[in-house]
Design an enzyme around this catalytic site. Structure first.
Site, mmCIF file in Angstrom:
data_model
loop_
_atom_site.group_PDB
_atom_site.id
_atom_site.type_symbol
_atom_site.label_atom_id
_atom_site.label_comp_id
_atom_site.label_asym_id
_atom_site.label_seq_id
_atom_site.Cartn_x
_atom_site.Cartn_y
_atom_site.Cartn_z
ATOM 1 N N CYS A 43 40.629 43.780 29.735
ATOM 2 C CA CYS A 43 41.053 42.737 30.681
ATOM 3 C C CYS A 43 41.365 41.447 29.925
ATOM 4 O O CYS A 43 42.389 40.793 30.179
ATOM 5 C CB CYS A 43 39.958 42.450 31.712
ATOM 6 S SG CYS A 43 39.518 43.867 32.737
ATOM 7 N N CYS A 96 34.955 42.838 30.461
ATOM 8 C CA CYS A 96 35.961 43.869 30.181
ATOM 9 C C CYS A 96 36.897 43.447 29.039
ATOM 10 O O CYS A 96 37.716 42.543 29.199
ATOM 11 C CB CYS A 96 36.755 44.121 31.465
ATOM 12 S SG CYS A 96 38.239 45.120 31.260
#
Length: 108
Positions: free
Chosen positions: A35, A32
């Site tokens: 993230c 991600c």
């Protein structure tokens, strides 16, 4: 140095739900991008808030049961848990000041 503790489905209850201070749970995954973008922001805020708030990370791919129980549909998702209950939950990346303001709501 990271200011976050990594938790799993099996350590979540003892590290988060039983904590005597509010806990920010960072639901993330290795793949991600947002993230990874938020990781240094989370770490800076964790360092600034010190012992008032505990910060933990949980990999949603390795720990799907906890992610499911929090209804995580997109990542990063952040859940602030106080006294074993979800106090506030929000998703997505944001600037440091906005992230810190979201976290500080639990301290107000």
């Amino acid at each position: 140095m990271s200011h976050s503790t990594e938790v799993t489905d099996s350590t979540f209850e003892s590290e988060v739900l039983a904590s005597d201070v509010p806990v920010v749970v960072d639901f993330w995954a290795e793949w991600c991008g947002p993230c990874r973008q938020m990781a240094p922001v989370v770490d800076e805020v964790a360092g600034e808030l010190g012992d008032a708030v505990k910060f933990v990370t949980i990999d949603v791919d390795a720990n799907p049961a906890t992610a499911r129980s929090f209804g995580v549909r997109s990542i990063p998702t952040f859940a602030i848990v106080r006294d074993g209950e979800v106090f506030h939950q929000f998703s997505g990346s944001r600037p440091k000041a906005a992230f810190k303001a979201e976290v500080e709501r639990v301290l107000a």
